[in-house]
Scaffold this motif. Structure first.
Motif, short mmCIF file in Angstrom:
data_model
loop_
_atom_site.label_atom_id
_atom_site.label_comp_id
_atom_site.label_asym_id
_atom_site.label_seq_id
_atom_site.Cartn_x
_atom_site.Cartn_y
_atom_site.Cartn_z
N TYR B 101 0.82 -1.30 -0.08
CA TYR B 101 -0.05 -0.07 -0.09
C TYR B 101 0.79 1.24 -0.10
CZ TYR B 101 -3.99 -3.07 0.72
OH TYR B 101 -4.93 -4.06 0.44
N THR B 105 -4.86 2.81 1.33
CA THR B 105 -4.88 1.66 2.41
C THR B 105 -5.46 0.63 2.24
OG1 THR B 105 -6.11 2.92 3.85
CG2 THR B 105 -4.11 3.59 3.95
N ARG B 121 -4.55 7.01 2.34
CA ARG B 121 -3.97 7.33 3.43
C ARG B 121 -3.96 8.81 3.69
NH1 ARG B 121 0.30 4.26 5.18
NH2 ARG B 121 0.20 2.92 3.25
N TYR B 168 -11.12 11.00 2.45
CA TYR B 168 -10.05 9.88 2.35
C TYR B 168 -10.90 8.64 2.01
CZ TYR B 168 -7.39 13.14 5.02
OH TYR B 168 -6.95 14.30 5.50
#
Lengths: 330, 529
Positions: B101, B105, B121, B168
């Motif tokens: 990764y 993630t 991330r 995210y």
């Protein structure tokens, strides 16, 4: 003289137009399309046709040509690279100077070294200088410049470590490339100067000058050289075109990012618009070089200067005559 | 007397010139061949392992330099080497095909495989200070969708209806499920750029500069000669070992090797067989040769899309047994390439060694006789790149031995590609390059891909599409094995060679050897301290 120079400068425009039309036509009717390069392995016939339509490649020849010229005239733009999507001028701008330096410096080297060597060989005919110089010229002319470039790199760059072998950030980086590019013009200039001088120094007026007691140096440089230089200057002007096109090999070997390498890559990728841009710049540079050659004639030979001025005067007289005829006789 | 004076004067001039040159050139401080921008690279001999206060600089010599920094357009070695330090993807693959990764993630599909949720991330910033968010991910996928070359790769995603759940988390709507899609996001075209920066600078700006999240920042690009990277002190991951990396581009192999010899380069990409031999034989002091696998396999193939009638299986079989791949690779490619043994490159995690066909000209002649095929002739087209022409000439000689006449036409690369798309090529050499996922290797083989020499149809195409759509990794692996066996059993591709990267590396260099052995991991990122 000024009018003559201005007229010659203006002649650049039709020359460039002619060159662009020829190159455009060759590219248009050549095989392959930039769409194929852009799409790479993901392109089938349908996608290629779609992309060609999007980029306007399926329009008639005359429409594409007119569009290209209109883009230059109205926007002052040479267009964007089909492959890299960057303006052609942005790609070319940093490369013009290195190519020009290598090409022009080679010619200057030919003048500085080739002409004196030619004079020496001619004035000392059948001597060691003459035979040695001629042999050296023939030898260097026979050697391909890419081999010579590699040998110079090996000797001066690797063995002796005197000079850098790639790049172009300092004047030292240009020494080997200029030598590689310039040795050909040096040898041919030397041989041309020699044969031209030999012809001139056998003329009656040279014999007269010598018999009048004029110093040999003055006879050679003040009387003979100027008359011998006309064909040499002509050759130097032609060699500039050769030097610019030949610079691609030198640019590749010495890793100098010039117009030659850009043009070579663009031709392989069918990036026609970049090729056209490069050709325009080369055409302008070579035309300017030819103009400088013609101006040099005027300085060397006063008869030619008078001829240029005469042409201007004739044109002036004709205009004046037209005006008078128009007004009628008083 | 006068003549003697002239000779002496000339000799003295020559001595002065040489003395001047000798004074200007100092062997202890050899001018380096760096770019026209005037950046002077500090002496880098031995910096690879010094470990003291001096800056650690690594200088790498590669072949080609990209004309643009846009990852959607550039893909050659020089650019990828630079980009691997400056930009990052969501993830990349290790040697076993597992994800490592990066900017992402994790990911997950919903139950009916209509949504792919990607988790990003947190706390990562671009080199200009902007934060990495889900908006940037959607923007970059949109660039891929708008690219004529890569639109196909994201064609299964409905980007218009995709959205960001928060800063995210991105949710991609799937219009056509492909199990390999998530893995394919490890490809270099998915180097993530800052959306805001891209919109500010426009397409031209993206091509002339870069703004990534990687452990290095592009300090300077000397067009046509070198990239200079400097360490990113705000990098989210492991601290890179080197303070500065200079990537110098040399189109001419001899120049590149000379720079390596005089110490300008610490690492050099080697393209000539003789140079590989020189490195292995100790010609270069304190340097060794490193061969790194490349995900590319090449073979002799037949246009089964348009000219299947021309290639009955007996003929393909006879040709397969007439070609001696091992001898061709050894004689033509020297130490540069390996012998291939499958349609997938051996560096790929789904590779199956199906073996090369037995070189047996007598068997080949027997097969042709039994099939009633005699005096068969055909012509292949090829571009002059790489070893194509000498390899085909070797094949030509081997086929002539069994009574098959093969002509070779060398054409321009773009013309060759046009002929392939139009189906005008009947057979030839074809190679594929993958990005780590076996599905990437098989893309040009799908029906409708445009490559008449690789494109498949019928049962094989069904197998490929099924494998790409299989979500279970173990099942996918078995399906890829089946595909490779199908190729082998039906003589659809005669494996010839696998390309490798060859590097010359000075003994004092730290970390590069390990980095380059990671097949899919971005090289510069792997050199950590």
């Amino acid at each position: 003289m000024t009018r003559y120079v201005i007229r010659r400068i203006l002649l650049i425009i039709p020359i460039v137009i002619g060159v662009v039309v020829v190159v455009f036509t060759i590219n248009f009717f050549g095989e392959g399309s930039p769409a194929v390069t852009i799409l790479g392995t993901s392109g089938n016939a349908e996608k290629i046709a779609e992309l060609e339509h999007e980029m306007g490649f399926d329009r008639p020849y005359i429409v594409q040509l007119a569009d290209y010229f209109w883009q230059i005239i109205s926007k002052g733009s040479l267009g964007n690279s089909y492959i890299y999507k960057i303006p052609v001028w942005t790609l070319m701008k940093p490369r013009i100077l290195p190519t020009s330096v290598v090409s022009f410096a080679g010619i200057i080297l030919a003048v500085i070294i080739g002409i004196p060597m030619g004079i020496l060989a001619a004035t000392r005919q059948y001597s060691v200088f003459d035979y040695g110089g001629t042999l050296l010229a023939i030898l260097l002319n026979a050697i391909p410049n890419y081999w010579l470039a590699l040998m110079l790199m090996l000797f001066f760059g690797v063995q002796l470590r005197w000079l850098p072998i790639s790049g172009y950030s300092t004047w030292m980086h240009y020494v080997l490339p200029v030598l590689s590019c310039g040795l050909g013009p040096i040898t041919s200039t030397m041989r041309m100067t020699r044969s031209s001088m030999l012809e001139v120094i056998r003329q009656d007026y040279i014999r007269t000058a010598k018999s009048k007691g004029i110093a040999n140096r003055a006879v050679i440089y003040r009387h003979a050289l100027k008359n011998a230089l006309i064909p040499v200057v002509t050759q130097l002007g032609m060699q500039l075109g050769v030097a610019m096109t030949g610079a691609i090999i030198v640019e590749t070997i010495f890793q100098i990012p010039g117009l030659g390498t850009l043009m070579n890559t663009s031709i392989a990728q069918k990036d026609y618009i970049v090729v056209q841009g490069c050709v325009i710049i080369c055409a302008v540079l070579i035309t300017i070089a030819n103009l400088l050659t013609d101006i040099a004639y005027a300085f060397i030979d006063p008869r030619i200067k008078a001829q240029y001025e005469g042409m201007s005067r004739d044109a002036k007289d004709k205009r004046a005559a037209k005006k008078t005829a128009g007004k009628g006789v008083a | 007397m006068k003549r003697t004076k002239s000779i002496l004067a000339m000799l003295m001039c020559l001595m002065m010139v040489f003395s001047l040159l000798a004074a200007c050139g100092d062997s202890d401080d050899t001018p380096s061949g760096n770019g026209g921008g005037g950046s002077d690279v500090s002496d880098n001999g031995g910096d690879g392992g010094s470990g003291n206060d001096e800056p650690r600089i690594l200088t790498i010599g590669v072949e080609l330099e990209a004309a643009t920094l846009d990852p959607m357009i550039s893909g050659d070695l020089g650019f990828c080497m630079m980009a691997s330090g400056v930009m990052e993807q969501l993830w990349w693959l290790d040697d076993e095909g597992n994800l490592v990764y990066g900017l992402g993630t994790g990911y997950e599909y919903n139950d009916d495989l209509t949504e792919l949720t990607i988790y990003l991330r947190e706390g990562v910033t671009f080199h200009n200070g902007n934060e990495w968010t889900a908006d940037d991910l959607l923007y970059n996928l949109g660039r891929a969708a708008a690219s004529p070359q890569y639109a196909q790769r994201v064609s299964g995603i409905d980007l218009e209806n995709s959205y960001t759940r928060d800063d995210y988390t991105a949710v991609l709507k799937i219009s056509s499920f492909e199990a390999s899609f998530a893995y394919s996001l490890s490809a270099p075209i998915y180097f993530m750029l800052d959306k805001e920066w891209c919109e500010d600078v426009g397409e031209e700006g993206i091509g002339m500069n870069t703004n990534g999240t990687g452990p290095y920042i592009l300090k300077e690009w000397n067009v046509g000669t070198s990239y200079v990277l400097t360490r990113n002190d705000n990098y989210w991951g492991e601290t890179p070992y080197y303070d500065e990396i200079v990537i110098m581009c040399f189109a001419e192999s001899s120049t590149r090797m000379m720079e390596f010899e005089i110490g300008t380069l610490d690492v050099v990409y080697v393209t000539a067989v003789q140079e590989v031999n020189n490195l292995q034989n100790g010609y270069y002091e304190d340097a060794t040769n490193l061969m790194a696998p490349l995900q590319s396999a090449a073979g002799f193939v037949f246009n089964m899309r348009d000219r299947a009638d021309m290639w009955p299986i007996e003929l393909r079989q006879a040709i397969a047994h007439a070609i001696d791949s091992a001898t061709i690779v050894s004689a033509v490619c020297g130490g540069m390439y390996n012998v291939a043994s499958s349609v997938e490159p051996s560096a790929n995690w789904a590779y199956l060694n199906t073996g090369t066909y037995e070189f047996n000209p007598d068997l080949s002649r027997q097969i042709l006789e039994d099939a009633g095929i005699s005096d068969f002739s055909f012509t292949v087209q090829t571009s002059a790149s790489g070893y194509n022409v000498p390899i085909l000439e070797a094949i030509q000689a081997q086929l002539a031995d069994v009574g098959i006449t093969m002509g070779i036409d060398t054409v321009d690369a773009t013309v060759y590609r046009t002929m392939m798309v139009a189906g005008e090529t009947v057979a030839g050499l074809a190679a594929t390059m993958g990005g780590g996922d076996p599905g990437d290797v098989l893309i040009p083989r799908e029906a409708g891909s445009g490559n008449s020499l690789l494109e498949t149809s019928g049962a094989l195409n069904d197998l490929i599409m099924a494998a790409k759509g299989e979500s279970d990794k173990a099942t996918r692996l078995q399906m890829y094995y089946e595909i490779q066996e199908y190729y082998h059993d039906n003589y659809l591709l005669i494996p010839i060679y696998e390309q490798t990267y060859n590097y010359g590396i000075k003994d004092y260099v730290v970390g590069f050897q390990d980095a380059i052995n990671c097949i899919a991991t971005p090289v510069l990122k792997a050199i950590v301290g």
